[in-house]
Design an enzyme around this catalytic site. Structure first.
Site, PDB file in Angstrom:
ATOM      1  CG  PHE A   1      -0.388   0.447   2.496  1.00 22.59           C
ATOM      2  CD1 PHE A   1       0.181  -0.465   3.368  1.00 22.59           C
ATOM      3  CD2 PHE A   1      -0.401   1.782   2.860  1.00 22.59           C
ATOM      4  CE1 PHE A   1       0.731  -0.053   4.574  1.00 22.59           C
ATOM      5  CE2 PHE A   1       0.135   2.208   4.071  1.00 22.59           C
ATOM      6  CZ  PHE A   1       0.711   1.280   4.923  1.00 22.59           C
ATOM      7  CE  LYS A   2       4.703   1.186   4.971  1.00 19.21           C
ATOM      8  NZ  LYS A   2       4.448  -0.246   5.223  1.00 19.21           N
ATOM      9  CG  ASP A   3       3.968   0.888  -4.483  1.00 24.63           C
ATOM     10  OD1 ASP A   3       5.127   1.298  -4.312  1.00 24.63           O
ATOM     11  OD2 ASP A   3       3.693  -0.291  -4.767  1.00 24.63           O
TER      12      ASP A   3
END
Ligand SMILES: *Cc1c(COP(=O)(O)O)cnc(C)c1O
Length: 452
Positions: free
Chosen positions: A109-111
């Site tokens: 999710f950090k993208d």
């Protein structure tokens, strides 16, 4: 919109400056001076695609970025996602959904935030005619996502500290096999918290920080939180109307960054019922939300390594609101935590939150259970979210990483390995990492030598 520090001794500063410096000079974290009220816009938002919704949301915060440039940055940030829905919402049961946040370039999710942050940095460097050295510490996914947000960007170098031997092999490869000349994967001798402490010390050196135009990229940058608000909103708008008002987002949690974003969106007038903080065996936040005591203990490695954290950096942002926006109180609490590792809240008012925790054995059995019951393969972080699913709420479990990032754990649980082509390609590339001690002096010397 201006940004203030949780510790009250910086600013207020504009959006671009808050993003560029990351951590506030007084040691606090940046927050918007006021939160917009979105309740009147929700009907209109419902029809928007991801990039348009993101633009509608962010333009309220990034008020010093040219509107057309902002739109272009957003479009480019999500163009590389491989699923047309960007953040697809899958339904597993009548009242059980999974929000898949792993279709970006590093499959976690950090993208969502770091693609955006990379493009914002590039834009700022171009506008100001400056170079930038970006420094971050990671327990796995942040570093990989930050690196892929800045890969090959001119005028920017990125240095990522990670605990050697404590990130998953494929996570390490995502950081150390890029082949890009502006990327430095620094393998620290110690834990994530050791790396984080060394990083804080480097940022504490004001002169060094200015000389090298150093910026922080980790869970504390303001853009992380703002970008993450968007997928909560997007998911909420995609739920059937009769379910929306009863939704609990279940968030696999480490640094409290992801769940904080959801909570802030709720504060902006989106009627979300609540949040579940799902931890692994490193359960500081579980204990906080069930007992009111914040007590730091030793970090234990787990099957969900990106949640192997005992100092929940973003908690300070929640604390600011919880303390009635009183920076003096925030400073007292943070000092007590620093000195004693403990703080007991007299009245810990966390109405919107429930909590769960998961041992490694439970992670494996949940992966198996979800696979057998729904035919769905989830990664070990996401698995923590399936513990004690509420019977009377609509649960949206945030799937924070692709199961393909953790093939050994998945194979042990269900007897087969998920495969992802982008990860297969990494296996044949050479690993280029730089071993360092978890000490500010060592890290500063390295940046001095290799920075832009
Ligand atoms: C970073 C990460 C988490 C924890 O997110 P926080 O914002 O630190 O709470 C959970 N799952 C995965 C896969 C991650 O990469």
């Amino acid at each position: 919109m201006k940004y203030i520090s949780t510790r009250g001794q910086t600013g207020p500063v504009g959006f671009s400056e808050a993003v560029a410096i990351g951590l506030a000079p007084d040691g606090g974290l940046f927050l918007p001076e006021t939160l917009p009220d979105l309740s009147a816009d929700l009907v209109r938002f419902a029809g928007l695609g991801y990039a348009d919704l993101c633009h509608e949301f962010l333009r309220r915060f990034a008020t010093d970025v040219d509107a057309a440039a902002l739109k272009d940055i957003i479009v480019r940030s999500y163009r590389g996602f491989t699923h047309p829905g960007i953040a697809p919402l899958e339904q597993l049961g009548e009242n059980l959904f999974v929000l898949e946040l792993f279709h970006g370039p590093t499959l976690a999710f950090k993208d969502f935030a770091l693609q955006l942050l990379g493009n914002l940095y590039e834009h700022q460097c171009r506008v100001r005619g400056q170079t930038l050295n970006v420094l971050g510490a990671t327990s796995g996914d942040t570093g990989a996502a930050a690196i892929h947000g800045l890969l090959g960007k001119p005028g920017v170098a990125i240095f990522i500290l990670y605990p050697d031997g404590r990130v998953a092999p494929l996570q390490e490869r995502q950081m150390a096999c890029t082949g890009a000349a502006n990327v430095f994967a620094l393998a620290v001798d110690g834990t994530f918290d050791d790396a984080q402490a060394a990083l804080k010390e480097v940022f504490g050196d004001q002169a060094f920080r200015e000389k090298h135009r150093l910026s922080a990229v980790n869970s504390i940058n303001l853009v992380r939180v703002l970008a993450q608000c968007v997928y909560y909103l997007y998911a909420w708008l995609r739920l059937p109307k009769e379910k929306r008002l009863n939704v609990e987002f279940v968030v696999p949690t480490g640094n409290f960054g992801n769940v904080l974003a959801g909570w802030m969106l709720q504060q902006m007038g989106v009627p979300i019922r609540g949040f579940k903080v799902a931890t692994n065996r490193n359960d500081i936040l579980y204990r906080l939300f069930t007992t009111g005591e914040y007590r730091v203990t030793a970090v234990a490695p787990s099957l969900a390594p990106s949640m192997d954290i005992q100092v929940a950096s973003n908690f300070e942002r929640f604390l600011y609101y919880h303390a009635g926006r009183d920076p003096v109180h925030v400073r007292e609490v943070m000092q007590a935590i620093k000195d004693t590792g403990t703080y007991r809240f007299e009245h810990f008012d966390a109405d919107s939150f429930t909590a769960s925790r998961c041992t490694d054995a439970e992670i494996s059995s949940l992966i198996r259970h979800i696979y057998h019951k729904y035919g769905y393969v989830c990664d070990p972080h996401t698995a923590c979210g399936f513990k004690e699913i509420s019977r009377d709420r609509v649960s949206v479990v945030l799937a924070t990483a692709s199961p393909a990032k953790f093939p050994e754990v998945i194979r042990a649980a269900i007897g087969q390995e998920p495969i992802h082509s982008s990860l297969e390609a990494l296996k044949s590339r050479p690993v280029v990492k730089h071993p360092v001690r978890a000490a500010a002096t060592t890290i500063k010397a390295f940046i001095g030598q290799h920075g832009v």
